[in-house]
Design a protein around this motif. Structure first.
Motif: not given
Lengths: 241, 763
Positions: B302-321
């Motif tokens: 449940d590491r929200q900050e890191d999950l948020k970071r991952m979301y932000n990163l992967l949302s930048r590439i197509p199909g990343g999420l």
């Protein structure tokens, strides 16, 4: 649907004979009709005994498919019954007006079953013919007897499995009954829809004997046939393993 | 120096070259206006001189006019000389530049560029006449590679100097940038100047007044992107080898921000898109697998900050999420299922407290809804994954294993526990919050019809027994259900409410009617008149001979009621009725006790007004109750010692006799003898399930008939789909069940089978 096809066929076949010969034919056919009518029968009706006698003299076995062809031709309202109206109309439609010409027509009627459309007509007719009002459906034993009669040579591989399935189904329904409870026995009944659909199923099964293309999920078959195919497949799987 | 002879090219050019040279080399020391005007005039004079030209040229240009032909030739000479001059100047620069490297080369390049372009502006002005006439005409005639004088400067710079040095310059630029990426400070303004100069060299072939980014893109952007890609490829590869994924994400995040900042400070805005793309590719895309593999771990912890970071990163590439969503869905579903497993193991499935169950479902939902909002920006696709997961675990879990209808049943029971009057009734605001939470779970329940059934049963009980905690809360809940499922869903619930209101008025009117007619009744009587079709109440399943006092009261009321509404039939739900009896016979009591009893119990107890000891058989025949009910009523009396049983200690049944206990004692004045039997409730649940099955069959039948009536002829498969679509909001019908229903409708001749797998409607 069977009603409609029947009507159009009659229209086509009722040839315009001259009224004089028409009257003569009517008299001759009436004579034949009255010969087989029993005094105990309802007016203008040939009952069971007369029917059996009549068919016998025509050289037709009661358990022969052609008996159903005759019943359909003469618009027999129920099993082993002829009405005067249907009798006259039916024979006249194929220009038959004496007992001898009736006898002579039997081979033609017999071979007419080879034609798919005619067969379908006879098949669908049989349901109402075999039905015992007020019931709207056929009891299983009666349905099976007629299937055996009609489908011989058309459904040979699957018919025994189909019967086995139906008999199991009946057993399943009564599995909780004790021996003495004969009165409570629940029979499997064959509805008009099932009866009609089985003919389509026969056609389907002849093209796909393994029933591989049968669509259990989205097909429009009645539930009873879905269950049959499931039964068939599980049986098949057991045979393989 | 004087203005040269206008007809003499050599003289003129020599004169001009000195001026140009001065501007080019030494503009800073100034140029006096005379020289400037001199040069300007010399150009003008030269271009307009009527110098004799060769006959052939003259003849060739006869139609065009002598003057024009001469100007043509003369302008060209000047133009060519200027090119020659620029070339030799640039050749000098080229030589000089090879002495510099890195930063020095950059500053040399920028210095010379600035000097050159400034000079070009002046020279352009001096050669204005040439621009206006000769150049213009040449260009009008469609001559290629003829430019105004300023543009000519740029073109020559590009071809004579830039092509030779750009690679060195660019290498130096990239070295600077790399230095900066490595943490050193660099002179960013220098890079910016280089960028600007590269951009200026982009000339539009078709319109020299416009510029294109072509040169810049080719010589700056492309190598820049290549170098960036290479740099981050190396860096990230090394970094992930030595650090955790979370650390890497932080690194990547920083790097991406840096690059964005770089664009702002000294790069051309045009590079933003491609640069980000390149960085995203090497920094995110190439490590996406690694990130995704880490996702589960982050979820587990449940590491929200890191999950948020991952979301932000992967949302930048197509199909990343996409893979994240799938995993998230699975994770939430598992979380829900295991939460239910836990309570099922703790509480036992049969006697599960509805509140515990609903709270467990809600807790999982709330946790992951927060996560979606916090870490995944409440993104719609993640919300959908959450919804899918919740729908799964709400309808399919350990508790629902025996029957999928358990969820709606427990949810309705929980709602009942909140809405029923109890010692620990919730505060209004708190209650409202809890009802809203119920709706959250309700949204996911597939068998909404089951919820409706149980809810209406329990609402009926609350209303009939006057145990509803608050009208406002009831109304609010019905409003919520209506909002979620529509008018039809809550219609009966609302009608039940209305009946209660109408009954209240009715009882008031009855009292008034009684006093108007001066009728005295022996009992204080009130009743609720409930519409049979709205209330899920069954008539009593036992015979009952009501006591005479009750029958009298009823017949008076019926008189009154028929007066108001003729033709309505009232049937009495004895099993739901109750009353108070005053016991005047107890010896030890100063104040008579009041017995709260069911109507059935009343029937039994009132018999003792005439006799003080009665046999079971006699009671049975007088009251007419079924034994289940009779035994329950007697049992309660015996247990509380209102009646004494003979032989002592025996259970109610034939052969027993009951006598009134004159020595009855109780601490309370009001004694509740009307205790509900639990077995009865269980039976009710089973009955409710049975009616649900029946209702579903009817619902499917009516849906199919409705569809077929509208469509007349429909393909089987379409009919099945439309039926599902119509019914889905109530429950999810199974295809075999729909087919069975179709079989039934065929049998009933509502439908007929047509060819081509079609069905037809028979009116």
């Amino acid at each position: 649907m069977s009603r409609r096809t029947k009507k159009s066929l009659l229209n086509k076949q009722s040839t315009s004979s001259s009224s004089a010969s028409g009257a003569k034919a009517t008299a001759a056919l009436n004579a034949v009709f009255d010969r087989f009518r029993d005094s105990s029968d309802a007016p203008d009706t040939i009952g069971q005994n007369g029917t059996i006698e009549y068919l016998e003299e025509l050289g037709v076995g009661f358990d022969e498919p052609v008996a159903l062809v005759i019943a359909q031709l003469l618009e027999s309202p129920s099993m082993a019954t002829f009405t005067r109206e249907g009798f006259l109309k039916g024979w006249k439609s194929i220009n038959v007006n004496s007992f001898d010409s009736m006898k002579a027509a039997i081979p033609t009627l017999r071979s007419s079953l080879a034609d798919n459309d005619t067969f379908k007509r006879i098949y669908l007719f049989t349901f109402n013919y075999a039905r015992e009002p007020p019931s709207k459906s056929l009891p299983l034993d009666s349905a099976m007897a007629y299937w055996k009669l009609l489908l011989e040579g058309r459904f040979d591989t699957l018919l025994p499995v189909w019967f086995e399935f139906l008999e199991n189904m009946e057993k399943e329904k009564n599995k909780d009954l004790k021996d003495g409870d004969a009165a409570k026995r629940k029979g499997v009944v064959i509805t008009k829809d099932t009866w009609g659909c089985l003919l389509d199923f026969v056609k389907f099964a002849n093209e796909d004997p393994g029933l591989e293309k049968y669509d259990l999920e989205y097909g429009s078959w009645p539930t009873i046939l879905d269950n049959f195919v499931k039964y068939f497949r599980s049986k098949h799987e057991m045979d393989l393993s | 120096m004087d203005v040269p002879n206008k007809d003499d090219l050599e003289q003129t050019w020599n004169y001009l070259e000195q001026g140009i040279e001065k501007i080019m080399r030494d503009l800073n020391s100034g140029m006096d206006i005379r020289t400037y005007m001199g040069v300007y005039t010399a150009v003008h004079n030269f271009c307009t001189s009527a110098r004799a030209v060769s006959t052939s040229t003259q003849q060739l240009h006869q139609t065009a006019g002598v003057h024009r032909g001469a100007a043509h030739l003369l302008g060209e000479d000047l133009y060519k000389n200027l090119i020659e001059y620029l070339n030799s100047h640039l050749e000098g620069l080229k030589q000089e530049s090879s002495k510099h490297v890195d930063e020095a080369l950059l500053s040399y390049y920028i210095r010379e560029w600035n000097r050159y372009t400034t000079a070009a502006k002046y020279i352009n002005h001096l050669f204005k006449y040439l621009n206006r006439h000769w150049v213009k005409r040449e260009m009008d005639e469609g001559k290629k590679n003829i430019y105004d004088v300023y543009t000519l400067h740029l073109v020559q710079w590009g071809s004579q100097f830039f092509t030779a040095v750009q690679k060195h310059v660019m290498d130096s630029v990239l070295k600077q940038v790399e230095k900066q990426r490595n943490g050193e400070t660099i002179e960013t303004a220098m890079v910016k100047s280089i960028v600007d100069s590269f951009v200026s060299l982009g000339l539009d072939e078709n319109d020299s007044s416009k510029s294109t980014l072509e040169v810049y893109r080719k010589y700056f952007e492309t190598p820049f992107l290549e170098a960036t890609t290479l740099y981050y490829q190396l860096e990230s590869k090394q970094f992930v080898a030595e650090n955790s994924v979370v650390e890497y994400m932080k690194k990547a995040e920083t790097r991406l921000a840096e690059e964005a900042h770089r664009v702002e400070v000294y790069l051309h805005p045009d590079i933003n898109g491609p640069l980000m793309k390149a960085c995203e590719k090497v920094l995110i895309q190439e490590h996406a697998g690694l990130l995704k593999d880490e996702f589960q771990q982050l979820l587990d912890e449940d590491r929200q900050e890191d999950l948020k970071r991952m979301y932000n990163l992967l949302s930048r590439i197509p199909g990343g999420l996409d893979p994240l969503r799938t995993r998230f869905e699975v994770h939430v579903r598992r979380a829900g299922i295991s939460a239910v497993d836990k309570i099922a193991a703790e509480g036992g499935e049969k006697d599960l407290d509805p509140k515990v169950y609903v709270d467990a479902l809600l807790e999982v939902h709330t946790q992951y809804q927060n996560l979606v909002n916090m870490a995944f920006k409440g993104e719609a696709e993640f919300v959908r994954s959450l919804d899918n997961a919740c729908r799964e675990f709400v309808n399919r879990n350990q508790v629902c294993k025996s029957a999928s209808t358990r969820s709606p049943e427990l949810l309705a029971k929980y709602a009942d526990s909140l809405l029923r009057k109890s010692a620990k009734s919730a505060e209004e605001a708190e209650l409202e919050g809890k009802l809203t939470a119920i709706m959250t779970v309700f949204k996911y329940v597939e068998d909404k019809d089951v919820f409706q059934k149980f809810y209406s049963k329990m609402l009926a009980k609350r209303l009939v027994n006057f145990t509803s905690a608050s009208d406002d809360a009831e109304t609010s809940m019905i409003g919520k259900l209506k909002e979620a499922c529509g008018y039809e869903y809550t219609n009966k619930l609302q009608r039940m409410f209305q009946d209660m209101q109408i009954s209240k008025d009715l009882n008031d009117n009855y009292k008034q009617w009684l006093s108007e007619k001066s009728i005295k009744t022996s009992v204080d009587f009130s009743c609720q008149v409930l519409g049979t079709s709205f209330w899920p109440l069954n008539p009593p399943n036992t015979a009952f001979n009501a006591p005479e006092v009750i029958n009298n009261a009823i017949s008076t009321f019926v008189d009154f009621y028929n007066d108001k509404h003729s033709g309505r039939k009232l049937s009495w739900l004895w099993h739901l009725s109750k009353g108070d009896l005053k016991a005047n016979y107890c010896r030890g009591a100063k104040v008579p006790y009041t017995f709260q009893v069911s109507t059935f119990q009343m029937g039994v107890l009132l018999l003792f007004n005439d006799q003080t000891s009665i046999s079971y058989e006699s009671i049975e025949s007088s009251v007419g109750l079924g034994r289940d009910y009779l035994d329950a009523a007697l049992g309660a009396f015996v247990k509380q010692r209102v009646l004494l049983v003979e032989p002592a200690g025996s259970k109610p049944g034939p052969g027993t006799t009951y006598s009134l206990n004159f020595d009855f004692k109780s601490k309370k004045i009001r004694v509740n003898l009307n205790t509900v039997v639990r077995a009865e409730q269980k039976q009710e649940v089973e009955e409710t399930h049975k009616t649900i099955e029946e209702d579903r069959k009817l619902l499917m039948q009516s849906a199919i008939v409705r569809i077929m009536k509208a469509r007349k002829v429909l393909k089987h498969v379409v009919l099945v789909q439309e039926t599902i679509a119509q019914i889905k909001s109530r429950f999810t019908p199974k295809i075999p069940d729909i087919k069975k229903t179709i079989d039934i409708l065929l049998e009933k001749e509502y439908l007929e089978r047509l060819d081509g797998e079609r069905l037809g409607y028979l009116a």
